[in-house]
Design a protein around this motif. Structure first.
Motif, PDB file in Angstrom:
ATOM      1  N   ARG A 102      67.049  41.618  22.515  1.00 48.81           N
ATOM      2  CA  ARG A 102      67.307  40.521  23.452  1.00 48.81           C
ATOM      3  C   ARG A 102      68.800  40.459  23.778  1.00 48.81           C
ATOM      4  N   VAL A 103      69.646  40.542  22.758  1.00 48.92           N
ATOM      5  CA  VAL A 103      71.091  40.455  22.967  1.00 48.92           C
ATOM      6  C   VAL A 103      71.579  41.651  23.792  1.00 48.92           C
ATOM      7  N   VAL A 104      71.119  42.846  23.465  1.00 50.93           N
ATOM      8  CA  VAL A 104      71.530  44.043  24.211  1.00 50.93           C
ATOM      9  C   VAL A 104      71.131  43.920  25.677  1.00 50.93           C
ATOM     10  N   ASP A 121      81.720  37.527  18.690  1.00 54.43           N
ATOM     11  CA  ASP A 121      82.237  38.899  18.660  1.00 54.43           C
ATOM     12  C   ASP A 121      81.821  39.672  19.905  1.00 54.43           C
ATOM     13  N   LEU A 122      80.631  39.388  20.376  1.00 47.01           N
ATOM     14  CA  LEU A 122      80.057  40.129  21.491  1.00 47.01           C
ATOM     15  C   LEU A 122      80.527  39.601  22.840  1.00 47.01           C
ATOM     16  N   GLY A 123      81.418  38.624  22.823  1.00 47.37           N
ATOM     17  CA  GLY A 123      81.929  38.061  24.070  1.00 47.37           C
ATOM     18  C   GLY A 123      80.992  37.030  24.664  1.00 47.37           C
ATOM     19  N   GLY A 124      80.076  36.525  23.834  1.00 47.68           N
ATOM     20  CA  GLY A 124      79.108  35.540  24.302  1.00 47.68           C
ATOM     21  C   GLY A 124      79.774  34.232  24.691  1.00 47.68           C
ATOM     22  N   ASP A 125      79.124  33.537  25.603  1.00 47.94           N
ATOM     23  CA  ASP A 125      79.630  32.247  26.057  1.00 47.94           C
ATOM     24  C   ASP A 125      78.507  31.226  26.002  1.00 47.94           C
ATOM     25  N   SER A 126      78.768  30.026  26.517  1.00 46.59           N
ATOM     26  CA  SER A 126      77.777  28.952  26.452  1.00 46.59           C
ATOM     27  C   SER A 126      76.501  29.310  27.212  1.00 46.59           C
ATOM     28  N   LEU A 127      76.635  30.025  28.307  1.00 42.00           N
ATOM     29  CA  LEU A 127      75.452  30.423  29.070  1.00 42.00           C
ATOM     30  C   LEU A 127      74.587  31.388  28.264  1.00 42.00           C
ATOM     31  N   MET A 128      75.211  32.361  27.601  1.00 44.27           N
ATOM     32  CA  MET A 128      74.460  33.304  26.770  1.00 44.27           C
ATOM     33  C   MET A 128      73.746  32.562  25.643  1.00 44.27           C
ATOM     34  N   CYS A 129      74.435  31.617  25.020  1.00 42.07           N
ATOM     35  CA  CYS A 129      73.829  30.849  23.924  1.00 42.07           C
ATOM     36  C   CYS A 129      72.660  30.002  24.423  1.00 42.07           C
ATOM     37  N   LEU A 130      72.786  29.431  25.601  1.00 44.34           N
ATOM     38  CA  LEU A 130      71.696  28.644  26.184  1.00 44.34           C
ATOM     39  C   LEU A 130      70.498  29.540  26.482  1.00 44.34           C
ATOM     40  N   LEU A 132      69.762  32.374  24.993  1.00 37.94           N
ATOM     41  CA  LEU A 132      69.168  32.764  23.712  1.00 37.94           C
ATOM     42  C   LEU A 132      68.344  31.632  23.127  1.00 37.94           C
ATOM     43  N   SER A 133      68.854  30.411  23.214  1.00 35.58           N
ATOM     44  CA  SER A 133      68.128  29.254  22.692  1.00 35.58           C
ATOM     45  C   SER A 133      66.765  29.124  23.363  1.00 35.58           C
ATOM     46  N   GLU A 134      66.734  29.283  24.666  1.00 36.21           N
ATOM     47  CA  GLU A 134      65.473  29.214  25.408  1.00 36.21           C
ATOM     48  C   GLU A 134      64.558  30.379  25.049  1.00 36.21           C
ATOM     49  N   ALA A 135      65.127  31.558  24.840  1.00 29.92           N
ATOM     50  CA  ALA A 135      64.338  32.736  24.472  1.00 29.92           C
ATOM     51  C   ALA A 135      63.695  32.541  23.093  1.00 29.92           C
ATOM     52  N   PHE A 136      64.423  31.909  22.168  1.00 28.80           N
ATOM     53  CA  PHE A 136      63.883  31.684  20.822  1.00 28.80           C
ATOM     54  C   PHE A 136      62.664  30.771  20.872  1.00 28.80           C
ATOM     55  N   ILE A 137      62.707  29.770  21.736  1.00 27.40           N
ATOM     56  CA  ILE A 137      61.563  28.868  21.886  1.00 27.40           C
ATOM     57  C   ILE A 137      60.373  29.643  22.436  1.00 27.40           C
ATOM     58  N   GLY A 138      60.617  30.443  23.466  1.00 25.07           N
ATOM     59  CA  GLY A 138      59.541  31.206  24.086  1.00 25.07           C
ATOM     60  C   GLY A 138      58.976  32.295  23.194  1.00 25.07           C
ATOM     61  N   GLN A 139      59.830  32.985  22.455  1.00 27.23           N
ATOM     62  CA  GLN A 139      59.376  34.125  21.667  1.00 27.23           C
ATOM     63  C   GLN A 139      58.864  33.740  20.282  1.00 27.23           C
ATOM     64  N   TRP A 140      59.563  32.819  19.611  1.00 27.27           N
ATOM     65  CA  TRP A 140      59.193  32.499  18.231  1.00 27.27           C
ATOM     66  C   TRP A 140      58.786  31.043  18.020  1.00 27.27           C
ATOM     67  N   VAL A 142      60.821  28.582  18.038  1.00 23.82           N
ATOM     68  CA  VAL A 142      61.889  28.048  17.191  1.00 23.82           C
ATOM     69  C   VAL A 142      62.987  27.484  18.082  1.00 23.82           C
ATOM     70  N   GLU A 143      63.414  26.258  17.767  1.00 25.02           N
ATOM     71  CA  GLU A 143      64.473  25.639  18.552  1.00 25.02           C
ATOM     72  C   GLU A 143      65.777  25.654  17.755  1.00 25.02           C
ATOM     73  N   ILE A 144      66.772  26.356  18.296  1.00 27.19           N
ATOM     74  CA  ILE A 144      68.100  26.402  17.690  1.00 27.19           C
ATOM     75  C   ILE A 144      69.096  26.005  18.773  1.00 27.19           C
ATOM     76  N   ASP A 145      69.925  25.038  18.455  1.00 28.75           N
ATOM     77  CA  ASP A 145      70.921  24.525  19.386  1.00 28.75           C
ATOM     78  C   ASP A 145      71.896  25.639  19.782  1.00 28.75           C
ATOM     79  N   PRO A 146      72.271  25.715  21.055  1.00 32.33           N
ATOM     80  CA  PRO A 146      73.210  26.753  21.492  1.00 32.33           C
ATOM     81  C   PRO A 146      74.518  26.770  20.697  1.00 32.33           C
ATOM     82  N   VAL A 147      74.999  25.603  20.268  1.00 31.85           N
ATOM     83  CA  VAL A 147      76.233  25.554  19.474  1.00 31.85           C
ATOM     84  C   VAL A 147      76.021  26.250  18.128  1.00 31.85           C
ATOM     85  N   GLU A 148      74.859  26.069  17.518  1.00 33.17           N
ATOM     86  CA  GLU A 148      74.543  26.749  16.257  1.00 33.17           C
ATOM     87  C   GLU A 148      74.482  28.262  16.448  1.00 33.17           C
TER      88      GLU A 148
END
Length: 166
Positions: A102-104, A121-130, A132-140, A142-148
């Motif tokens: 997913r990250v790649v 490290d990967l140059g991620g920003d708030s949009l990437m974290c958001l 990913l957070s949405e992807a985690f809900i859809g895939q697993w 699981v809800e993880i806050d973008p800040v976490e």
């Protein structure tokens, strides 16, 4: 112990092979580079300067702070034992594999990602974290806050958090 001095438009640095055959490098950046960009630049530089002695997946490196010198101490055994090196680690579980994929998919096509990398490290920003957070809900489910997600020390730690919440 032979040290290789590195000088590129992106960074200056020093590297060596350890007694167990690992290639370790300390770099001082001249401009911002994400960890995958540093890996790619190191692979290219070490391939040229060390006769092909390094590849992105084989090189462990540390980024020096502004007050740290590019000298033999930067890659000493003491520094290696106490410093946080960017080490190439492949995914070890199904969740880690899916997370890495997913990250790649969110990065440039030549990015080399390790489970020891953090989103920062990967140059991620708030949009990437958001995203990913949405992807985690859809895939697993699981809800993880973008800040976490941004504060996680590594993708491995993030995968462990996902597994714990399932």
């Amino acid at each position: 112990m032979t040290h290789t001095l590195l000088d590129t438009p992106h960074f200056t640095g020093i590297g060596r092979r350890t007694s167990d055959g690992r290639h370790v490098v300390a770099v001082s950046l001249r401009s911002y580079l994400s960890v995958p960009e540093i890996r790619a630049a190191l692979a290219e530089t070490l391939g040229e300067e060390a006769g092909g002695a390094g590849a992105a997946g084989e090189t462990e490196f540390v980024v020096l702070h502004a007050d740290e010198a590019v000298d033999a101490d930067a890659v000493s055994d003491t520094r290696l034992a106490t410093g946080r090196l960017h080490v190439m680690r492949t995914p070890g579980s199904e969740v880690e594999t899916s997370l890495a994929e997913r990250v790649v998919s969110m990065m440039t096509e030549d990015a080399v990602v390790s489970m020891t990398d953090s989103v920062a490290d990967l140059g991620g920003d708030s949009l990437m974290c958001l995203e990913l957070s949405e992807a985690f809900i859809g895939q697993w489910g699981v809800e993880i806050d973008p800040v976490e997600i941004f504060r996680a020390n590594s993708l491995k730690e993030l995968a462990e958090d996902i597994e714990a919440r399932q």
